[in-house]
Design an enzyme around this catalytic site. Structure first.
Site, mmCIF file in Angstrom:
data_model
loop_
_atom_site.group_PDB
_atom_site.id
_atom_site.type_symbol
_atom_site.label_atom_id
_atom_site.label_comp_id
_atom_site.label_asym_id
_atom_site.label_seq_id
_atom_site.Cartn_x
_atom_site.Cartn_y
_atom_site.Cartn_z
ATOM 1 N N ASP A 162 -14.477 26.914 -139.639
ATOM 2 C CA ASP A 162 -15.588 27.815 -139.335
ATOM 3 C C ASP A 162 -15.223 29.202 -139.855
ATOM 4 O O ASP A 162 -14.195 29.366 -140.525
ATOM 5 C CB ASP A 162 -15.887 27.824 -137.822
ATOM 6 N N HIS A 226 -20.909 29.025 -142.421
ATOM 7 C CA HIS A 226 -19.756 29.190 -141.518
ATOM 8 C C HIS A 226 -18.448 29.020 -142.289
ATOM 9 O O HIS A 226 -17.542 28.301 -141.851
ATOM 10 C CB HIS A 226 -19.841 28.192 -140.358
ATOM 11 N N GLU A 290 -26.956 26.483 -139.618
ATOM 12 C CA GLU A 290 -26.904 27.949 -139.657
ATOM 13 C C GLU A 290 -26.346 28.509 -140.970
ATOM 14 O O GLU A 290 -25.382 29.276 -140.953
ATOM 15 C CB GLU A 290 -26.061 28.451 -138.474
HETATM 16 C C1 ACM Z 1 -24.602 24.617 -133.616
HETATM 17 O O1 ACM Z 1 -24.586 24.759 -132.389
HETATM 18 N N1 ACM Z 1 -24.639 25.676 -134.407
HETATM 19 C C2 ACM Z 1 -24.579 23.302 -134.236
#
Ligand code: ACM
Ligand code: ZN
Length: 493
Positions: A162, A226, A290
């Site tokens: 991440d 991420h 995201e």
């Molecule tokens: C998430 O909670 N961004 C998968």
């Protein structure tokens, strides 16, 4: 003196078994007890000697083989002088052992006599731990796997990469360890760093520990967003070439993997090959959530890729990447899983049919994915599956924005209400997720996970017609405390 009523199996167990008949009397577990088992169940018998402190030899506790039970199914008979577990597969025998273990832990080794016939409703019964935002030790991960497996959970989803740290080694990319695995703590003025990376040996140790407990390990390599930690180490994989930093703040960052960069794809190919080799279970999670497209929109390489592939939007470009990465996963003989954003931008390429969709932004993603013929794992943040959220709505309670009460988790059903009957078999199950932005230690992780994960496990085992969780809170707290779990003891609503 007034005698207190002995506790019954139904008061001691979570998940509650599918069929349970209470009987008079109890089997007393003590150090002199013996265990025998069919050779097929040697691994489970061996574990029984550890978990029930018995010795191999006699037949106080007996694991017998029977035909025609499902993979995780077992029959259990607790009599005053003998316990018999029957199963067709080792995983069923293991679930039977955990049911016995739960009763022993919750009731001072006095196991109430009963007859149980049990099997799960869902094959995917999982929990996710984010080890990027905070790093957790091998011993702690093993502890969690053990407690989760006691609740019949069978999937450990391991979030390994991440923005705030990269946690797996890839040969030839040493800066993953020297740069991407560490971040500078901005709350201090002395430049101190925080981080860690799992060695191959660490991963194998955790996997072996999990497999002994019939739990699969599902690694996640997050793409294409991420990705700040990766880009800090290899700025050439980003659209602007950086400089980037391993983030010490939380949120969604515009710096993502460059979709036009063949070197980045080559790196992902190597990373997936390495991951596929190290992790022996069938799945690799490729992330997909995201991912802002801001950097792509002004990147010549990304624009060139869109033109070459005939893609009309940045969403289609992300979907193109999803397809490419899924191909890499499949070439390594594994099945890809992605967060529900993978359903977007698919006009051009479609989606690989084998891709499993993990529905997290509510249940709509799961419904759409099953409509489109995909298998689905449900973990909607709106329905009690996010354990980074506070347990109650109080500023004094630790956790992220959002509230997941025990009550809310106890109402979770992996099958969305509006899903048509013929699509239900697409729902493999569900999982509880622990993101760890605010979870700075393993003790706090335990507090966020329990007892909500125990309650989730019950919903994944059999969500039908269950009695209130409240009546079993005390026995649950007792067994978790015996395993040295620092659990939340506050209100359920
Ligand atoms: C998430 O909670 N961004 C998968
Ligand atoms: Zn780019």
């Amino acid at each position: 003196m007034q005698k207190t009523k002995p506790l019954t199996a139904s008061e001691l167990l979570m998940p509650l078994p599918r069929h349970l008949e209470e009987k008079e009397g109890a089997f007393r577990l003590h150090n002199g007890r013996t265990v025998s088992f069919d050779p097929l169940f040697a691994g489970v018998g061996d574990l029984a000697t550890e978990q029930l402190s018995c010795t191999i030899g006699g037949e106080d506790i007996l694991f017998k083989r029977t035909d025609s039970l499902g993979e995780d199914a077992y029959h259990l008979k607790v009599g005053k002088t003998q316990i018999v577990v029957k199963a067709s597969e080792p995983s069923g025998a293991f679930r039977g052992l955990q049911t016995v273990r739960q009763m022993a832990l919750a009731n001072d080794n006095i196991i109430p006599c009963c007859m149980i016939e049990d099997e799960p409703s869902f094959s995917w019964r999982g929990f996710m731990l984010d080890t990027s935002r905070h790093f957790f030790s091998v011993d702690f991960i093993k502890k969690l796997i053990d407690v989760a497996s006691m609740h019949h959970l069978n999937r450990f989803h391991w979030h390994l990469t991440d923005d705030q740290g990269w946690r797996i080694k890839v040969e030839g990319f040493d800066k993953l360890e020297t740069i991407a695995s560490k971040r500078t703590l901005l709350n201090y003025t002395d430049g101190r760093q925080y981080g860690g990376i799992y060695s191959d040996e660490d991963i194998l140790e955790i996997q072996q520990f999990a497999h002994r407990r019939h739990m699969m390990v599902v690694p996640e390599i997050e793409t294409p967003g991420h990705a700040s930690a990766l880009l800090a180490a290899y700025p050439e994989f980003g659209c602007t070439q950086g400089p980037y930093e391993v983030q010490d703040r939380w949120g969604i960052f515009d710096e993502v993997m460059c979709a036009g960069n063949d070197d980045l794809l080559h790196f992902l190919q190597k990373t997936i090959a390495k991951t596929a080799k190290l992790f022996t279970d069938p799945y690799i999670h490729i992330g997909g959530d995201e991912c802002p497209h801001t950097a792509w929109e002004s990147c010549p390489k990304c624009k060139a890729r869109m033109e070459k592939e005939g893609l009309a939007s940045a969403k289609q470009l992300q979907s193109w990447m999803t397809s490419e990465i899924c191909k890499m996963v499949e070439q390594e003989g594994k099945r890809p899983i992605g967060w529900d954003e993978v359903l977007e931008g698919t006009e051009k390429r479609g989606l690989p049919p084998s891709l499993i969709v993990m529905s997290w932004r509510g249940d709509q993603g799961g419904i759409e994915a099953s409509d489109r013929g995909h298998d689905v794992i449900m973990c909607p943040n709106t329905a009690g599956c996010y354990f980074d959220y506070k347990s109650i709505d109080s500023f004094e309670e630790p956790g992220n924005i959002g509230v997941t009460t025990i009550q809310k988790t106890s109402e979770f059903n992996p099958i969305p209400k509006s899903l048509e009957k013929e699509k239900r078999s697409r729902i493999l199950g569900g999982q509880g997720n622990l993101w760890t932005e605010k979870v700075t230690s393993s003790r706090l992780a335990e507090y966020m996970l329990f007892p909500r994960l125990s309650v989730m496990a019950e919903r994944l085992w059999n969500p039908q017609d269950l009695p209130s969780v409240e009546k079993r809170r005390a026995s649950l707290e007792k067994k978790l405390s015996k395993l040295d779990i620092n659990l939340y003891r506050g209100k359920s609503t």
